[in-house]
Design an enzyme around this catalytic site. Structure first.
Site, PDB file in Angstrom:
ATOM      1  N   GLU A  34       1.025  -1.242   0.040  1.00  0.00           N
ATOM      2  CA  GLU A  34      -0.029   0.042   0.219  1.00  0.00           C
ATOM      3  C   GLU A  34       0.871   1.363   0.026  1.00  0.00           C
ATOM      4  OE1 GLU A  34      -2.311  -1.174   3.344  1.00  0.00           O
ATOM      5  OE2 GLU A  34      -3.968  -1.631   2.336  1.00  0.00           O
ATOM      6  N   SER A  81      18.481   4.457  -0.248  1.00  0.00           N
ATOM      7  CA  SER A  81      17.483   3.120  -0.408  1.00  0.00           C
ATOM      8  C   SER A  81      17.459   2.976  -1.882  1.00  0.00           C
ATOM      9  CB  SER A  81      16.099   3.691  -0.064  1.00  0.00           C
ATOM     10  OG  SER A  81      15.601   4.917  -0.577  1.00  0.00           O
ATOM     11  N   GLU A 139      20.669 -10.546  -5.315  1.00  0.00           N
ATOM     12  CA  GLU A 139      20.705 -11.057  -4.183  1.00  0.00           C
ATOM     13  C   GLU A 139      19.215 -10.922  -3.571  1.00  0.00           C
ATOM     14  OE1 GLU A 139      23.118  -8.104  -2.125  1.00  0.00           O
ATOM     15  OE2 GLU A 139      24.205  -7.738  -3.826  1.00  0.00           O
ATOM     16  N   LYS A 141      16.467  -9.795  -0.836  1.00  0.00           N
ATOM     17  CA  LYS A 141      15.814  -8.610  -0.439  1.00  0.00           C
ATOM     18  C   LYS A 141      15.381  -8.767   0.995  1.00  0.00           C
ATOM     19  CE  LYS A 141      13.580  -4.086  -0.695  1.00  0.00           C
ATOM     20  NZ  LYS A 141      13.145  -4.128   0.498  1.00  0.00           N
ATOM     21  N   ARG A 162      20.448   3.107   9.284  1.00  0.00           N
ATOM     22  CA  ARG A 162      20.336   3.775   8.442  1.00  0.00           C
ATOM     23  C   ARG A 162      19.761   5.265   8.616  1.00  0.00           C
ATOM     24  NH1 ARG A 162      17.453   1.690   2.893  1.00  0.00           N
ATOM     25  NH2 ARG A 162      15.720   2.091   4.087  1.00  0.00           N
ATOM     26  N   GLU A 199      22.027  -6.234   6.776  1.00  0.00           N
ATOM     27  CA  GLU A 199      20.605  -6.119   7.178  1.00  0.00           C
ATOM     28  C   GLU A 199      20.681  -7.092   8.457  1.00  0.00           C
ATOM     29  OE1 GLU A 199      16.729  -4.903   5.599  1.00  0.00           O
ATOM     30  OE2 GLU A 199      18.504  -4.528   4.872  1.00  0.00           O
ATOM     31  N   CYS A 437     -21.630 -15.133  27.078  1.00  0.00           N
ATOM     32  CA  CYS A 437     -22.426 -15.117  28.159  1.00  0.00           C
ATOM     33  C   CYS A 437     -23.856 -14.796  27.955  1.00  0.00           C
ATOM     34  CB  CYS A 437     -21.895 -14.013  29.006  1.00  0.00           C
ATOM     35  SG  CYS A 437     -22.103 -12.327  28.796  1.00  0.00           S
ATOM     36  N   CYS A 452     -20.009  -6.389  24.402  1.00  0.00           N
ATOM     37  CA  CYS A 452     -20.795  -7.220  25.363  1.00  0.00           C
ATOM     38  C   CYS A 452     -21.083  -6.432  26.470  1.00  0.00           C
ATOM     39  CB  CYS A 452     -20.231  -8.620  25.477  1.00  0.00           C
ATOM     40  SG  CYS A 452     -20.624  -9.447  27.168  1.00  0.00           S
ATOM     41  N   CYS A 458     -18.933 -12.110  32.308  1.00  0.00           N
ATOM     42  CA  CYS A 458     -18.627 -12.688  31.136  1.00  0.00           C
ATOM     43  C   CYS A 458     -17.123 -13.482  31.036  1.00  0.00           C
ATOM     44  CB  CYS A 458     -18.421 -11.762  29.883  1.00  0.00           C
ATOM     45  SG  CYS A 458     -18.348 -12.603  28.074  1.00  0.00           S
TER      46      CYS A 458
END
Length: 702
Positions: A34, A81, A139, A141, A162, A199, A437, A452, A458
């Site tokens: 996203e 990056s 390589e 990642k 970094r 990393e 419950c 609830c 409960c």
């Protein structure tokens, strides 16, 4: 044009917000896919409107600002990056850009060569066709935390995150605890000074074990291995980091002084491996796009068997001299890219929906799915969150859905395949009564969840409430884990928290896997926990929205339980950090008949000292608003906060006109600047210690 500028700036702000959550707080709210989609949209708009480009745009930056908990480290060679591609078309476009740029450069005068990377073969290197010479080092990642390691004459002298690419955090003490990172390089011909980049990650097995221990200790559960690795590296106590199952692979070199390395990237990695640094054995040289795509497919298929999380492959031009010719963009090298895997998705069918009941009574719908393998794990359920999410999806029982492991960890339903919907699907209806419950379940105005109303009556809420009650920051009852709590409730030995203190050795020994010594240790822990504080007791009750600080403020303000439970909303709102919602939660909690019975039972078994009267003339912090910032050495933040509250102070999280004091530790940041501009009194830690000592009788400790 103004409206387009507003759109672009708004998207930049959204991306900056998510960058901060990801890089600084280690608590992302959206998945990587996203985020990448949002960043791609911003790139598209900036390409269409180049006159609106801003040097502070997320497309021109690497990451978020470093935390103030560690000393800053400036990277002599920026840790940039990588740009991303998401499919074969994107990779082929990258390959074409690299080839065309090198072909354009080949007719120009050769750039002067960096003497630090010359080897004996360099001078005899023959002219080659650019396409023939273009070999990529491919390589894995890794989905971890990028770090910089400085070795001087073979000795590890500094480690840093970094950060924003130009300045990171000094994490040397924590890095030294990771077994796979050598404190001294082996072999001969070691450089005077070299910066290794790689990393830090947490293997999946270690991550699962860490979370299992956290659940048993009622501590924070990490959402994925990357967050666990990042959180482990940012521990102020290296002993905690040493207990975490961290690992490391190096992927390159930054700074190099007084040494020689091969001109091939893969040969450099082999040299680093010879010096004792861990390099993953699946790095591969690929000539041409076809071989790169074959490597991509190979790793995609092997992904589930690696034992650690990856989210793609990294493709680098292998020839270091060609890397120099290609150069850099604002935030990334032109000679490398990350070829990311698509989010792991599969289709399956919703078999049913069950409703789980949490500590505060929230009914959470969970979709039961036809089991499907996804990313090496068998997925058979997905959290649907609330009624609004179900409505957004348009989901019905029997639907065929697309399931994704969000962030490659948490299963979620992405969408419903409407065209595959059978005629006999069933609407998902939230129950009007608690499934456990049978108490009334209702939606509170302004909230997305249905709750609830049974409270501690409960059993489901009771189990979760007991887990909270015994937690370290509440009553701190050692040895009382989740499995024991479930058995105690199921056997009806414990109906409410007060029943814990009436447990006998006989009852405990009837539990599964309970031995005599463990039972006695648990009884001892229960007895020890009976002496507590009013603030801990209030926090342990698990009242909605009442955290540790609010509980401490309530304890200080009222002093006695009787006064607190008789208080009305207007009286409660006079307490620092208590607003309308919290005040109403308190009134509702203490007004519940079952809660009243539980509290009375607890009063008979628990003991806490009466609050000491605080005389205003002797305590300058009384009724003053104090803000803490920066890292502290003599105190933990929680201990200092509690001590200030005990002196009558109101501890706030932000600087405002109401702030009287700012306590500034190391690297105080923007809060100190704001306080200084506002004329607020600022104390550093040594000044605070002397100030507190002056308030104490001679011979007592702060």
């Amino acid at each position: 044009m103004k409206s387009m500028l507003e759109k672009i700036n708004q998207l930049r702000d959204v991306l900056k917000h998510h960058e901060y959550l990801y890089h600084v707080n280690d608590a992302p709210e959206i998945t990587d896919a996203e985020y990448d989609a949002l960043l791609e949209k911003l790139r598209e708009w900036e390409s269409q409107y180049p006159e609106l480009m801003n040097p502070d745009s997320p497309t021109q930056k690497v990451g978020a600002s470093p935390s103030t908990a560690f000393k800053p480290v400036t990277h002599q060679v920026p840790m940039l990056s990588l740009d991303n591609v998401f499919d074969e078309k994107g990779f082929l476009a990258f390959n074409k850009r690299v080839s065309e740029r090198l072909e354009a450069e080949s007719s120009a005068q050769k750039a002067s060569l960096n003497p630090l990377v010359r080897d004996s073969d360099q001078k005899n290197r023959s002219e080659k066709n650019v396409q023939e010479a273009l070999t990529f080092c491919c390589e894995l990642k890794l989905d971890g935390l990028a770090v910089s390691l400085i070795y001087e004459k073979g000795e590890l002298t500094q480690a840093a995150t970094r950060g924003n690419g130009f300045q990171g955090e000094n994490i040397t003490h924590n890095i030294r605890t990771i077994q796979s990172i050598p404190l001294r390089l082996k072999g001969k011909a070691l450089p005077q000074r070299i910066e290794i980049r790689g990393e830090v990650y947490m293997p999946q097995a270690g991550f699962e074990k860490l979370n299992k221990q956290a659940r048993a200790n009622h501590e924070k559960i990490f959402s994925n291995p990357r967050n666990a690795a990042a959180g482990s590296l940012r521990q102020l106590d290296p002993h905690i980091t040493a207990q975490r199952p961290l690992n490391f692979f190096c992927y390159g070199v930054g700074l190099l002084e007084g040494g020689v390395l091969p001109q091939s990237h893969i040969q450099r990695l082999m040299q680093l491996k010879a010096w004792g640094l861990p390099v993953h054995d699946r790095i591969t040289l690929c000539t041409g796009a076809e071989q790169v795509m074959a490597f991509y497919q190979e790793i995609a298929q092997a992904r589930a068997t690696l034992g650690f999380d990856i989210d793609g492959i990294v493709i680098k031009v292998d020839d270091v001299l060609l890397q120099e010719k290609l150069g850099f963009l604002a935030k990334a090298p032109r000679w490398a890219t990350a070829f990311k895997f698509p989010a792991q998705e599969k289709t399956t069918q919703v078999l049913g929906v069950e409703f789980q009941v949490g500590r505060t009574g929230a009914l959470t719908p969970v979709a039961r799915l036809e089991p499907v393998e996804l990313g090496g794990a068998l997925v058979s359920n997905a959290n649907l969150h609330n009624a609004d999410e179900i409505a957004r999806l348009g989901l019905r029982i029997g639907d065929t859905v697309v399931v994704r492991r969000a962030g490659d960890v948490i299963p979620q339903i992405v969408n419903v395949i409407i065209e595959s919907r059978p005629q006999n699907t069933v609407e998902i209806i939230f129950p009007h009564h608690c499934p456990i419950c049978k108490s009334v379940a209702k939606r509170i105005e302004g909230e997305a969840v249905i709750r609830c109303t049974g409270g501690l009556f409960c059993p489901a809420q009771r189990k979760e409430a007991l887990k909270h009650f015994v937690a370290r920051r509440a009553l701190d009852i050692e040895g009382l884990g989740d499995k024991i709590i479930h058995q105690l409730v199921d056997k009806k030995y414990v109906q409410n928290p007060a029943d814990l203190f009436h447990l006998t050795s006989e009852k405990l020994l009837s539990l599964k896997r309970m031995r005599e010594k463990s039972a006695q240790n648990l009884l001892n822990s229960l007895k020890k926990s009976q002496k507590t504080t009013f603030a801990r007791f209030l926090y342990a009750l698990g009242i909605r929205e009442v955290g540790e600080t609010t509980a401490a403020n309530l304890a200080l303000y009222f002093g006695q339980l009787d006064l607190l439970r008789k208080a009305d909303i207007e009286t409660l709102k006079k307490v620092p950090d208590v607003g309308e919602v919290v005040a109403k939660n308190l009134v509702d909690f203490f007004g519940n008949e079952h809660h009243q019975q539980v509290i009375s039972a607890l009063e008979s078994v628990l003991d806490w000292p009466d609050p000491e009267p605080i005389e205003k003339p002797n305590h300058p912090f009384r009724d003053k608003t104090v803000v803490l910032t920066g890292s502290l050495n003599a105190f933990t933040r929680d201990d200092l906060k509690a001590h200030l509250i005990s002196l009558g102070a109101k501890v706030s999280g932000s600087v405002s006109k109401k702030t009287d004091f700012l306590i500034a530790g190391e690297n105080p940041g923007s809060k100190a600047q704001k306080a200084e501009k506002s004329g607020i009194k600022i104390m550093n830690e040594p000044e605070l210690i002397e100030f507190l000592k002056a308030l104490k009788p001679e011979g007592t400790k702060v």
